[in-house]
Design an enzyme around this catalytic site. Structure first.
Site, PDB file in Angstrom:
ATOM      1  N   LYS A 249       2.907  -0.573   4.583  1.00 35.13           N
ATOM      2  CA  LYS A 249       2.338   0.750   4.308  1.00 35.13           C
ATOM      3  C   LYS A 249       3.461   1.638   3.768  1.00 35.13           C
ATOM      4  CE  LYS A 249      -1.789   0.389   6.489  1.00 35.13           C
ATOM      5  NZ  LYS A 249      -3.061   0.433   5.753  1.00 35.13           N
TER       6      LYS A 249
ATOM      7  N   HIS B 236      -5.945 -11.176   5.624  1.00 36.90           N
ATOM      8  CA  HIS B 236      -5.936 -11.130   4.158  1.00 36.90           C
ATOM      9  C   HIS B 236      -4.852 -12.032   3.555  1.00 36.90           C
ATOM     10  CE1 HIS B 236      -8.537  -7.879   4.979  1.00 36.90           C
ATOM     11  NE2 HIS B 236      -7.647  -6.913   5.028  1.00 36.90           N
TER      12      HIS B 236
ATOM     13  N   GLU C  60       0.847  -1.199   0.000  1.00 41.80           N
ATOM     14  CA  GLU C  60       0.000   0.000   0.000  1.00 41.80           C
ATOM     15  C   GLU C  60       0.875   1.238   0.000  1.00 41.80           C
ATOM     16  OE1 GLU C  60      -3.880  -0.134   2.245  1.00 41.80           O
ATOM     17  OE2 GLU C  60      -2.529  -1.314   3.483  1.00 41.80           O
TER      18      GLU C  60
END
Ligand code: BG6
Length: 517
Positions: free
Chosen positions: A366, A266, A242
């Site tokens: 992230k 996930h 991400e």
């Protein structure tokens, strides 16, 4: 349990594939929060617009924040317009949809709020005929889950008659617990009030078209299964990257961290679909049994050699398009000395006949260079280099990439002769793109499929208690060790990079490299 046609659901225009749920009321706890506005309500509107919801359906938003029905509808309207493409010709249907939304503010930690909720639901049943069916959706911070579940039990709202004339179901957002002990405690609380078939533990990755397609790709085709094993596969990489940082979720993230937020659910769900055996039938229990077997076969991560199996990192400050990005430690509600990981890479082995000694490398973070989720199957090299005499010294192994998002599709890399009089070889790519083949990209949020599934009672794409338990059993020791180690072993990385340099060293030690994404 009704047989699922969840996969066929991806084609809402095909009348034969439609499943229109029975009338029902969807009660969203935490409705003033981010999830309802960004995902849940846009997904419900998507279904409404596609004529996949019954006329007699309503949503009751619940929360502490005070909203009138009108203010709540306005907020949700903005969410729908922002997160879904809505054309002027959709405005009438959007207005009709918004009239189905209601809001009930209250302190949902107290009994009184549930008495009020019950009366409102009964009133809506009388007015609109939601048929007494209720779907409770917990979109609140996890600490509230047990409170809501117990009150739903005490108030009688969780009850459903034995003969199945109406239902009461609960959808529980992740994270389900924060370690093995808390997940088991939560599960006990939940199952004291609801039966397993009433419980839908949601992992929105399983609603993504590309993820559902993994089963079709593997088991709907005859040619792939024969080489889907240790004889032909060298290793598997699963990456969920991400670009975003905290986006105001620092408080939650401090408690969670990357592994709890992404890997425990996930990424392990993706792993189980890649590694599972073919279920005997396409039905919730059979599919979930096979997924759980994968989890059961994963070798515990040896803590005495943890650095060979796991890397964790945290982003520092940096620049992006001339904009200064804060370090994780400078994000709102984050401790300036936090050791929470915002990046993790893990290596796991599935100890069974199919996968013995094949490493699965899992990576997520992230503030990486882009938002991309991809699974790559790296095949073994061709056993013999036939073209030595031609100046070709090595040839690339084959690779199958499954693009979960964006550019949903798959690509197979294989070697080909470069046209010309000499024998030169280079890898080429064969592509499948959803957009090209089906003329449309999959729905945006993945919640569409899952909300519909929970309304029709199809639990195939939801996480069963044993899977959650096994996932925590694998990861809790690692998380505990990291907590004890604190700063020791935590690496740092700049935004816009693929994580700390230790992550590259981690896979290179095994003679492999991260797949370029
Ligand atoms: C959520 C995580 O479950 O998934 C978020 O809590 C993350 O931190 C999100 O950003 C990613 O989902 P998607 O569908 O955008 O890949």
């Amino acid at each position: 349990m009704a047989e699922s046609n969840a996969l066929a659901q991806s084609l809402p225009s095909g009348a034969e594939t439609r499943r229109i749920p029975d009338p029902c009321a969807i009660v969203i706890f935490g409705a003033s929060g981010d999830l309802a506005e960004r995902k849940l309500i846009p997904a419900l509107y998507y279904l409404w617009r596609a004529n996949l919801l019954p006329e007699a359906f309503c949503v009751v938003g619940c929360g502490k924040t005070h909203f009138t029905n009108e203010a709540f509808r306005e907020k949700m309207k903005n969410g729908v317009k922002k997160y879904l493409s809505v054309q002027p010709e959709d405005y009438d249907s959007l207005d009709a949809f918004l009239r189905k939304l209601h809001y009930l503010s209250g302190d949902y930690a107290t009994e009184g709020a549930y008495t009020d909720l019950k009366s409102l639901l009964e009133q809506l049943d009388r007015e609109g005929g939601a048929g007494g069916n209720r779907l409770f959706y917990l979109a609140t911070p996890p600490s509230f889950f047990p409170v809501a579940v117990q009150h739903l039990g005490n108030s009688g709202l969780a009850e459903q008659p034995e003969e199945g004339t109406r239902y009461s179901r609960i959808v529980i957002e992740k994270p389900f617990g924060r370690d093995l002990t808390s997940a088991r405690e939560l599960n006990q609380i939940v199952t004291r009030v609801f039966k397993e078939e009433q419980v839908f533990r949601i992992d929105h990755y399983l609603g993504k078209e590309t993820v559902q397609n993994l089963l079709v790709f593997r088991f709907g085709n005859g040619i792939f299964e024969p080489f889907w094993n240790r004889r032909y596969i060298d290793h598997v990489q699963i990456a969920v990257a991400e670009e975003l940082g905290m986006e105001g979720r620092g408080g939650y993230y401090e408690e969670a961290g990357l592994v709890r937020d992404m890997i425990q659910n996930h990424v392990l769900s993706l792993l189980s679909l890649i590694a599972m055996e073919a279920p005997a039938i396409f039905e919730a229990t059979a599919v979930r049994d096979e997924k759980a077997k994968v989890m059961r076969a994963i070798r515990p991560i040896p803590l005495e050699r943890l650095s060979e199996f796991a890397v964790r990192g945290q982003y520092v400050d940096g620049w992006e398009n001339n904009e200064r990005l804060p370090a994780y430690r400078a994000e709102p509600k984050v401790s300036p000395s936090s050791t929470t990981e915002t990046f993790a890479a893990l290596k796991v082995f599935v100890d069974n006949w199919r996968w013995a000694d094949v490493p699965f490398y899992l990576r997520s973070g992230k503030r990486l260079p882009k938002r991309i989720s991809e699974i790559t199957i790296h095949f073994r090299r061709a056993p013999h280099l036939l073209f030595k005499g031609t100046g070709t010294t090595s040839i690339e192994p084959n690779r199958l990439s499954i693009h979960i998002q964006p550019n949903e599709g798959m690509s197979l890399v294989f070697n080909a002769k470069i046209p010309g009089s000499t024998m030169q070889i280079r890898p080429v790519t064969m592509n499948f793109r959803y957009e090209e083949s089906f003329g449309q990209s999959p729905p945006s949020t993945a919640y569409e499929t899952l909300l519909l599934d929970s309304m029709v009672g199809d639990s195939m794409l939801f996480t069963r208690a044993d899977f959650v338990d096994l996932a925590w059993e694998l990861l809790t020791p690692v998380l505990n060790r990291w907590r004890e180690d604190g700063r020791k072993g935590l690496s740092f990385y700049e935004p816009g990079t693929w994580g700390p340099s230790e992550s590259d060293a981690f896979i290179e030690r095994d003679g492999r490299q991260w797949q370029e994404l």
